[in-house]
Design a protein around this motif. Sequence first.
Motif, PDB file in Angstrom:
ATOM      1  N   ASN A   1     -42.614  -4.824 -22.813  1.00 41.74           N
ATOM      2  CA  ASN A   1     -40.901  -4.800 -21.822  1.00 41.74           C
ATOM      3  C   ASN A   1     -39.529  -4.753 -21.998  1.00 41.74           C
ATOM      4  N   THR A   2     -38.972  -4.269 -21.502  1.00 43.50           N
ATOM      5  CA  THR A   2     -37.434  -3.881 -21.590  1.00 43.50           C
ATOM      6  C   THR A   2     -36.929  -5.364 -21.923  1.00 43.50           C
ATOM      7  N   ASP A   3     -36.699  -6.720 -20.882  1.00 40.34           N
ATOM      8  CA  ASP A   3     -36.277  -8.090 -21.044  1.00 40.34           C
ATOM      9  C   ASP A   3     -36.962  -8.357 -22.098  1.00 40.34           C
ATOM     10  N   GLN A   4     -37.947  -8.192 -22.600  1.00 36.45           N
ATOM     11  CA  GLN A   4     -38.782  -9.806 -23.258  1.00 36.45           C
ATOM     12  C   GLN A   4     -39.394  -9.024 -24.627  1.00 36.45           C
TER      13      GLN A   4
ATOM     14  N   ALA B   1     -38.601   0.261 -20.493  1.00 37.12           N
ATOM     15  CA  ALA B   1     -39.153   0.216 -19.031  1.00 37.12           C
ATOM     16  C   ALA B   1     -39.669  -1.503 -18.864  1.00 37.12           C
ATOM     17  N   THR B   2     -39.826  -2.446 -17.494  1.00 36.65           N
ATOM     18  CA  THR B   2     -40.071  -3.873 -17.433  1.00 36.65           C
ATOM     19  C   THR B   2     -40.353  -4.016 -15.560  1.00 36.65           C
ATOM     20  N   THR B   3     -41.450  -4.892 -15.828  1.00 33.60           N
ATOM     21  CA  THR B   3     -41.978  -5.364 -14.012  1.00 33.60           C
ATOM     22  C   THR B   3     -40.804  -6.594 -13.952  1.00 33.60           C
ATOM     23  N   THR B   4     -40.072  -7.499 -14.357  1.00 33.46           N
ATOM     24  CA  THR B   4     -39.112  -8.037 -13.605  1.00 33.46           C
ATOM     25  C   THR B   4     -37.890  -7.271 -13.257  1.00 33.46           C
ATOM     26  N   PRO B   5     -37.812  -8.025 -11.958  1.00 35.06           N
ATOM     27  CA  PRO B   5     -37.199  -7.351 -11.176  1.00 35.06           C
ATOM     28  C   PRO B   5     -36.101  -7.336 -11.908  1.00 35.06           C
ATOM     29  N   GLY B   6     -34.872  -6.278 -11.727  1.00 30.21           N
ATOM     30  CA  GLY B   6     -32.975  -6.661 -12.348  1.00 30.21           C
ATOM     31  C   GLY B   6     -32.887  -6.440 -13.738  1.00 30.21           C
ATOM     32  N   GLY B   7     -34.761  -6.989 -14.107  1.00 32.56           N
ATOM     33  CA  GLY B   7     -34.074  -6.990 -16.290  1.00 32.56           C
ATOM     34  C   GLY B   7     -34.434  -5.786 -16.775  1.00 32.56           C
TER      35      GLY B   7
ATOM     36  N   MET C   1     -30.972   1.676 -28.307  1.00 31.82           N
ATOM     37  CA  MET C   1     -31.773   1.887 -26.993  1.00 31.82           C
ATOM     38  C   MET C   1     -32.325   3.084 -26.270  1.00 31.82           C
ATOM     39  N   VAL C   2     -33.095   3.339 -25.899  1.00 31.27           N
ATOM     40  CA  VAL C   2     -33.002   4.238 -25.485  1.00 31.27           C
ATOM     41  C   VAL C   2     -34.243   4.320 -24.087  1.00 31.27           C
ATOM     42  N   GLU C   3     -32.799   3.850 -23.548  1.00 26.18           N
ATOM     43  CA  GLU C   3     -33.066   2.936 -21.865  1.00 26.18           C
ATOM     44  C   GLU C   3     -34.426   3.640 -21.075  1.00 26.18           C
ATOM     45  N   ASP C   4     -34.166   5.329 -21.023  1.00 22.82           N
ATOM     46  CA  ASP C   4     -35.073   5.741 -20.443  1.00 22.82           C
ATOM     47  C   ASP C   4     -36.885   5.483 -20.579  1.00 22.82           C
ATOM     48  N   CYS C   5     -36.637   5.246 -22.037  1.00 24.21           N
ATOM     49  CA  CYS C   5     -38.135   4.918 -22.662  1.00 24.21           C
ATOM     50  C   CYS C   5     -38.049   3.875 -22.273  1.00 24.21           C
TER      51      CYS C   5
ATOM     52  N   ALA D   1     -31.657  -3.405 -15.770  1.00 27.41           N
ATOM     53  CA  ALA D   1     -30.280  -2.992 -15.903  1.00 27.41           C
ATOM     54  C   ALA D   1     -29.312  -3.621 -16.553  1.00 27.41           C
ATOM     55  N   VAL D   2     -30.157  -5.649 -15.810  1.00 30.78           N
ATOM     56  CA  VAL D   2     -29.408  -6.738 -16.730  1.00 30.78           C
ATOM     57  C   VAL D   2     -29.671  -6.762 -18.388  1.00 30.78           C
ATOM     58  N   THR D   3     -30.738  -6.304 -18.625  1.00 30.54           N
ATOM     59  CA  THR D   3     -30.702  -5.939 -20.102  1.00 30.54           C
ATOM     60  C   THR D   3     -30.108  -4.932 -20.885  1.00 30.54           C
ATOM     61  N   ILE D   4     -29.807  -3.809 -20.536  1.00 34.08           N
ATOM     62  CA  ILE D   4     -29.042  -2.715 -21.109  1.00 34.08           C
ATOM     63  C   ILE D   4     -28.060  -3.090 -20.537  1.00 34.08           C
ATOM     64  N   HIS D   5     -27.533  -3.921 -19.633  1.00 31.27           N
ATOM     65  CA  HIS D   5     -25.842  -3.888 -19.954  1.00 31.27           C
ATOM     66  C   HIS D   5     -25.162  -5.412 -21.345  1.00 31.27           C
ATOM     67  N   ASN D   6     -26.122  -6.228 -20.566  1.00 28.69           N
ATOM     68  CA  ASN D   6     -26.369  -7.258 -21.789  1.00 28.69           C
ATOM     69  C   ASN D   6     -26.164  -7.515 -23.274  1.00 28.69           C
ATOM     70  N   THR D   7     -27.249  -6.231 -23.511  1.00 26.63           N
ATOM     71  CA  THR D   7     -26.818  -5.923 -25.109  1.00 26.63           C
ATOM     72  C   THR D   7     -25.967  -4.141 -25.688  1.00 26.63           C
ATOM     73  N   SER D   8     -25.855  -4.069 -24.683  1.00 27.64           N
ATOM     74  CA  SER D   8     -24.456  -3.453 -24.809  1.00 27.64           C
ATOM     75  C   SER D   8     -22.994  -3.817 -24.858  1.00 27.64           C
ATOM     76  N   ASP D   9     -23.195  -4.218 -23.981  1.00 23.63           N
ATOM     77  CA  ASP D   9     -21.749  -4.642 -23.680  1.00 23.63           C
ATOM     78  C   ASP D   9     -21.243  -6.538 -24.456  1.00 23.63           C
ATOM     79  N   MET D  10     -22.477  -7.058 -25.519  1.00 26.89           N
ATOM     80  CA  MET D  10     -22.243  -7.712 -26.135  1.00 26.89           C
ATOM     81  C   MET D  10     -22.212  -7.353 -28.024  1.00 26.89           C
ATOM     82  N   ASP D  11     -22.751  -5.766 -27.750  1.00 32.94           N
ATOM     83  CA  ASP D  11     -22.277  -4.968 -29.220  1.00 32.94           C
ATOM     84  C   ASP D  11     -24.075  -5.288 -29.382  1.00 32.94           C
ATOM     85  N   LEU D  12     -24.886  -5.714 -28.941  1.00 29.94           N
ATOM     86  CA  LEU D  12     -26.451  -5.675 -30.114  1.00 29.94           C
ATOM     87  C   LEU D  12     -26.622  -4.882 -30.366  1.00 29.94           C
TER      88      LEU D  12
END
Length: 269
Positions: free
Chosen positions: A208-211, A235-241, A229-233, A243-254
């Motif tokens: 899962n994306t956020d795990q 996915a997660t079952t976590t509600p909102g997980g 991260m190939v974002e459309d490859c 979008a938050v993970t994609i934003h945070n990993t790119s925003d923090m330059d991970l």
Amino acid sequence: MTPTLTFGPEGDEWKYDSDARAYNLTRGVTSPSFTIRTTQGPADTSITLAPALSALVVVDMQNFFVHPMCNDHPTGLAAVERTLEVIRKCREIDVKIIWLNWGLSDGDLNTMPAATQRNFASSLITPPLDNRHARNGFGSDMGNGRGRLLMEGSWNARLYDVLQDTSRVDSDVFCNKNRISGLWHGETSLATTLATGGYRTLLFAGVNTDQCVLGTLADAYYRGWDCIMVEDCCATTTPGGQAVTIHNTSDMDLSSTVRASSRAHMGRE
């Protein structure tokens, strides 16, 4: 503004052309390169990579996580279809495919930390309404021919059907893990594979994306690999997980993020 910026030590550096908004991560490798466009951060930014230094890491796309007999994961199944497209493209341009999956031994069960054990034994605390979702702990019999939970060689720990069919024993790399991250220490199967193969840039797909995807990606970043991260490859079952993970990993330059569905994805040069 300086037209070309250099980041990193000599021999392992990135080049950035500020006029073209283009990163070059080929590190001087003369073999054919490929270029992808990012989906987060400054618009119209591209990254050029060397296939010989790159690998696609597919995380946990196993029956346990995405097969309807074990889970309800429609976004995961959609990510599987996108991942198949990326795998086909990677094979065309000679990017290594690495399958990173849970695959436990009885020895792993004896040393598993309490917090990790509890995470996969939630049904012992709150019984589920549907037996498909039962999580009675690592190594427990899932019933209905699904095998022991996430044990190496069990049906539930196998790659999901279409991915199992597309995998290649003779050329792909298969790495088991026994934690959320496949790089939680420097001698994991994945860490050894990356070091011996000389890979410097990792593209991530999986669930899962956020795990487990995020856990492995973050550890890869901390240990010095380029992460995309190939974002459309993913996915997660976590509600909102997602979008938050994609934003945070790119925003923090991970990580940089790209899409398999982008027309510019993996254009060879």
